[in-house]
Design an enzyme around this catalytic site. Structure first.
Site, PDB file in Angstrom:
ATOM      1  CE  LYS A 195      -1.769   2.861   2.933  1.00 39.85           C
ATOM      2  NZ  LYS A 195      -1.778   4.055   2.092  1.00 39.85           N
ATOM      3  N   GLY A 251       6.963   5.040   7.993  1.00 43.69           N
ATOM      4  CA  GLY A 251       6.115   6.223   8.117  1.00 43.69           C
ATOM      5  C   GLY A 251       6.273   6.836   9.491  1.00 43.69           C
ATOM      6  CD  GLU A 273      13.636   1.047   8.918  1.00 43.45           C
ATOM      7  OE1 GLU A 273      14.127   2.131   9.267  1.00 43.45           O
ATOM      8  OE2 GLU A 273      14.213  -0.036   9.082  1.00 43.45           O
TER       9      GLU A 273
HETATM   10  N1  LIG Z   1      12.710   5.373   9.360  1.00 37.43           N
HETATM   11  C1  LIG Z   1      12.549   5.404   8.056  1.00 37.43           C
HETATM   12  O1  LIG Z   1      13.152   4.641   7.320  1.00 37.43           O
HETATM   13  C2  LIG Z   1      11.616   6.389   7.427  1.00 37.43           C
HETATM   14  C3  LIG Z   1      11.704   6.603   6.055  1.00 37.43           C
HETATM   15  C4  LIG Z   1      10.853   7.527   5.463  1.00 37.43           C
HETATM   16  C5  LIG Z   1       9.921   8.208   6.248  1.00 37.43           C
HETATM   17  N2  LIG Z   1       9.864   7.974   7.562  1.00 37.43           N
HETATM   18  C6  LIG Z   1       8.905   8.709   8.404  1.00 37.43           C
HETATM   19  O2  LIG Z   1       7.654   8.827   7.727  1.00 37.43           O
HETATM   20  C7  LIG Z   1       7.008  10.019   8.124  1.00 37.43           C
HETATM   21  C8  LIG Z   1       6.525  10.782   6.909  1.00 37.43           C
HETATM   22  O3  LIG Z   1       5.706  10.012   6.133  1.00 37.43           O
HETATM   23  P1  LIG Z   1       4.104  10.145   6.172  1.00 37.43           P
HETATM   24  O4  LIG Z   1       3.698  11.507   6.534  1.00 37.43           O
HETATM   25  O5  LIG Z   1       3.647   9.593   4.881  1.00 37.43           O
HETATM   26  O6  LIG Z   1       3.755   9.164   7.389  1.00 37.43           O
HETATM   27  P2  LIG Z   1       2.358   8.505   7.729  1.00 37.43           P
HETATM   28  O7  LIG Z   1       2.604   7.642   8.900  1.00 37.43           O
HETATM   29  O8  LIG Z   1       1.291   9.512   7.806  1.00 37.43           O
HETATM   30  O9  LIG Z   1       2.020   7.601   6.453  1.00 37.43           O
HETATM   31  C9  LIG Z   1       2.854   6.534   6.035  1.00 37.43           C
HETATM   32  C10 LIG Z   1       1.996   5.520   5.306  1.00 37.43           C
HETATM   33  O10 LIG Z   1       1.060   4.985   6.217  1.00 37.43           O
HETATM   34  C11 LIG Z   1      -0.244   5.065   5.668  1.00 37.43           C
HETATM   35  N3  LIG Z   1      -1.188   5.111   6.769  1.00 37.43           N
HETATM   36  C12 LIG Z   1      -1.537   6.150   7.552  1.00 37.43           C
HETATM   37  N4  LIG Z   1      -2.445   5.739   8.471  1.00 37.43           N
HETATM   38  C13 LIG Z   1      -2.668   4.410   8.252  1.00 37.43           C
HETATM   39  C14 LIG Z   1      -3.459   3.409   8.870  1.00 37.43           C
HETATM   40  N5  LIG Z   1      -4.240   3.662   9.924  1.00 37.43           N
HETATM   41  N6  LIG Z   1      -3.412   2.148   8.378  1.00 37.43           N
HETATM   42  C15 LIG Z   1      -2.628   1.855   7.330  1.00 37.43           C
HETATM   43  N7  LIG Z   1      -1.850   2.754   6.702  1.00 37.43           N
HETATM   44  C16 LIG Z   1      -1.864   4.016   7.173  1.00 37.43           C
HETATM   45  C17 LIG Z   1      -0.190   6.288   4.782  1.00 37.43           C
HETATM   46  O11 LIG Z   1      -1.238   6.292   3.856  1.00 37.43           O
HETATM   47  C18 LIG Z   1       1.173   6.094   4.151  1.00 37.43           C
HETATM   48  O12 LIG Z   1       1.099   5.117   3.140  1.00 37.43           O
HETATM   49  C19 LIG Z   1       8.033  10.780   8.909  1.00 37.43           C
HETATM   50  O13 LIG Z   1       7.788  10.658  10.284  1.00 37.43           O
HETATM   51  C20 LIG Z   1       9.339  10.109   8.550  1.00 37.43           C
HETATM   52  O14 LIG Z   1      10.348  10.249   9.507  1.00 37.43           O
HETATM   53  C21 LIG Z   1      10.668   7.079   8.181  1.00 37.43           C
END
Ligand SMILES: NC(=O)c1ccc[n+]([C@@H]2O[C@H](COP(=O)([O-])OP(=O)(O)OC[C@H]3O[C@@H](n4cnc5c(N)ncnc54)[C@H](O)[C@@H]3O)[C@@H](O)[C@H]2O)c1
Ligand SMILES: O=CCCC(=O)O
Length: 503
Positions: A195, A251, A273
């Site tokens: 997803k 995320g 991650e």
């Molecule tokens: N540690 C790592 O490797 C790494 C890498 C890239 C980004 N990040 C982190 O990601 C964040 C930024 O990304 P974002 O704003 O897209 O994060 P997010 O958590 O809002 O979303 C990430 C993913 O999760 C999905 N999602 C959100 N709620 C969900 C749920 N209830 N069930 C299933 N899927 C759901 C989103 O649609 C998206 O695909 C930052 O905090 C960043 O540090 C971490």
């Protein structure tokens, strides 16, 4: 100026001609078939450069996700029987088609994410480096022989693919985040339901279009797309369905904690991650220009939108003025603004108005609590609705200002003065996150002492960039569980099976 002919999917004219318009599809990919949503629903994807809708992509529900998981399970039963050599050959072919379509992939990344085209090539190549690394690892998934305590027993271990992996990825660096996760799972012999983020689904679809050309069993990779409102129901199915053996999430920490809790109900393995809030420390004995150059790449890469970007910049009080002057001079020389399609441009807009609001809030909060802007860059006017220029803040306090406890995820560089190593280590290690940290010193004893004392999964010493396919990528504390890339990245998708033989 050339315009694409993929007008049936691409809803806007862009200054790029796709070489293979079939990579632009707006349907989900389930069991080897390209499908619309059963409800007929779609959601919009926006160009961050001007907030114009560029695509409409199918909006699925948990019903279709359930089917995708079934398809992945069916494929797994076939794929797990493939020899490691055959898996490697397939991955090699996938790498070849990704390389051949590098230009189009970079263009899709630029379209959806507003990444300058030159940076998009970097993310495609970074993603490819993971596939190449995993290809090498496939035939090195060795087991062990263990001396048995009972005389008539022999014990062996093998590494078995786990089964269906659910992968959820973020919008930032979409090609690399997908290839780092999906590539490892498939190298290990698993099948995947992915997803992607609602902001960048077309990168995932294009990757699957190329995957389809290779000849994996239908259902080995499935793409389930959905908008922000349908993500929770898609996530619910991925967490609860018993056929899913491993949820791999990249995320935010908030969403990761929630999903990890849901997976705990059926004891699924998870890889998390999550967010970072990287400290970047410049000691008084640092090579100042080296530290400035490191901060430019750590802080401003992708306009500050990576999880490993420096968020809290600690500079020894005795060198603060010199450091700030040099940082400002270097950033003014380094960044070129303009259309993200111009190869000279190396700094683009934030991914959306949501991202912009967060950075603005962190700036306002810092200013209200005593910070000052060093020297507002003057050549960044009229760069679009989501643009935020590189901004250096002086007189910052990581204990009282918001950036101290939350990721800014944007190009704000708050400089915090400190007086001693002990003080800065306390400040660096207090926050719950523990993804990456960076420091600059020319003192060899301090180098080892501080590298060992920093409570993060990754430490950059006199470098502003740690990410590489061979390096274990991941965090401690609330920044995550597990490691991606490196030999651990593939192992994470296998279970150790021990076989005891009586003789
Ligand atoms: N540690 C790592 O490797 C790494 C890498 C890239 C980004 N990040 C982190 O990601 C964040 C930024 O990304 P974002 O704003 O897209 O994060 P997010 O958590 O809002 O979303 C990430 C993913 O999760 C999905 N999602 C959100 N709620 C969900 C749920 N209830 N069930 C299933 N899927 C759901 C989103 O649609 C998206 O695909 C930052 O905090 C960043 O540090 C971490
Ligand atoms: O944003 C997170 C990942 C970026 C990287 O792998 O360097």
């Amino acid at each position: 100026m050339a315009f694409t002919s993929a007008s049936n999917v691409l809803l806007k004219n862009i200054p790029y001609q796709f070489k293979d318009v079939s990579l632009l599809d707006n349907r989900a990919y389930i069991g080897g078939k390209w499908l619309p949503a059963e409800s007929g629903a779609t959601f919009p994807v926006f160009d961050p450069e001007d907030n114009v809708v560029i695509f409409r992509v199918v909006n699925l529900t948990d019903v279709e996700v359930h089917k995708a998981i079934d398809a992945a399970q069916t494929a797994f039963l076939t794929y797990k029987e493939f020899s490691h050599r055959k898996r490697r050959q397939l991955l090699h072919q996938w790498i070849t088609v990704v390389k051949e379509n590098r230009d189009d992939l970079a263009a899709i990344c630029t379209l959806e994410l507003g990444k300058p085209i030159t940076e998009s090539y970097v993310t495609v190549d970074y993603g490819l480096s993971f596939l190449e690394w995993f290809e090498g690892e496939i035939e090195r998934l060795y087991g062990e022989t263990i001396p048995a305590a009972r005389e008539n027993n022999r014990i062996f271990t093998t590494r078995e693919p786990q089964g269906v992996v659910a992968a959820i990825t973020p919008w930032n660096s979409p090609i690399a985040m997908i290839l780092r996760k999906v590539g490892a799972a498939i190298a290990a012999g698993c099948t995947v339901v992915l997803k992607p983020a609602p902001e960048t689904p077309m990168c995932a679809i294009a990757i699957a279009k190329l995957f389809e050309r290779v000849g994996y069993p239908a259902g080995t990779l499935n793409i389930v797309t959905g908008d922000a409102a349908s993500s929770p129901s898609i996530g619910n199915e991925l967490c609860r369905n018993k056929l899913v053996r491993h949820l791999s999430f990249t995320g935010s920490t908030a969403v990761g904690k929630f999903l990890n809790g849901e997976c705990g109900k059926s004891l699924k393995k998870t890889s998390m991650e999550l967010g970072g809030n990287a400290p970047f420390i410049v000691f008084e004995d640092a090579d100042i220009q080296k530290a400035v150059d490191g901060l430019i790449s750590s802080k401003f890469r992708s306009s500050g939108q990576t999880c490993v970007c420096a968020n809290r910049v600690f500079v020894h009080r005795s060198i603060m003025s010199e450091f700030a002057e040099k940082l400002n001079a270097t950033q003014q020389k380094t960044f070129v603004y303009g259309s993200v399609w111009d190869p000279k441009v190396n700094f683009g807009p934030l991914y959306s108005s949501r991202g912009l609001e967060k950075v603005q809030k962190h700036l306002e909060d810092a200013l209200a609590n005593g910070a000052t802007v060093f020297d507002k860059t003057s050549n960044t006017e009229n760069q679009g609705p989501n643009f935020f220029p590189p901004t250096i803040l002086l007189d910052c306090n990581a204990e009282t200002m918001r950036f101290g406890s939350e990721e800014t995820f944007g190009p704000l560089a708050p400089l915090v003065p400190f007086d001693s190593e002990e003080e800065v280590l306390r400040l660096a290690n207090t926050y719950e996150s523990g993804l990456a940290s960076y420091f600059y010193t020319e003192n060899i004893s301090r180098l080892w002492r501080v590298a060992e004392a920093l409570d993060t999964g990754m430490v950059g010493v006199r470098v502003g960039l740690v990410s590489a396919c061979e390096q274990p990528f991941g965090g401690v504390k609330e920044s995550g569980i597990g490691r991606e890339g490196s030999k651990f990245g593939v192992e994470d998708y296998t279970d150790v099976k021990s076989i005891t033989v009586g003789i």
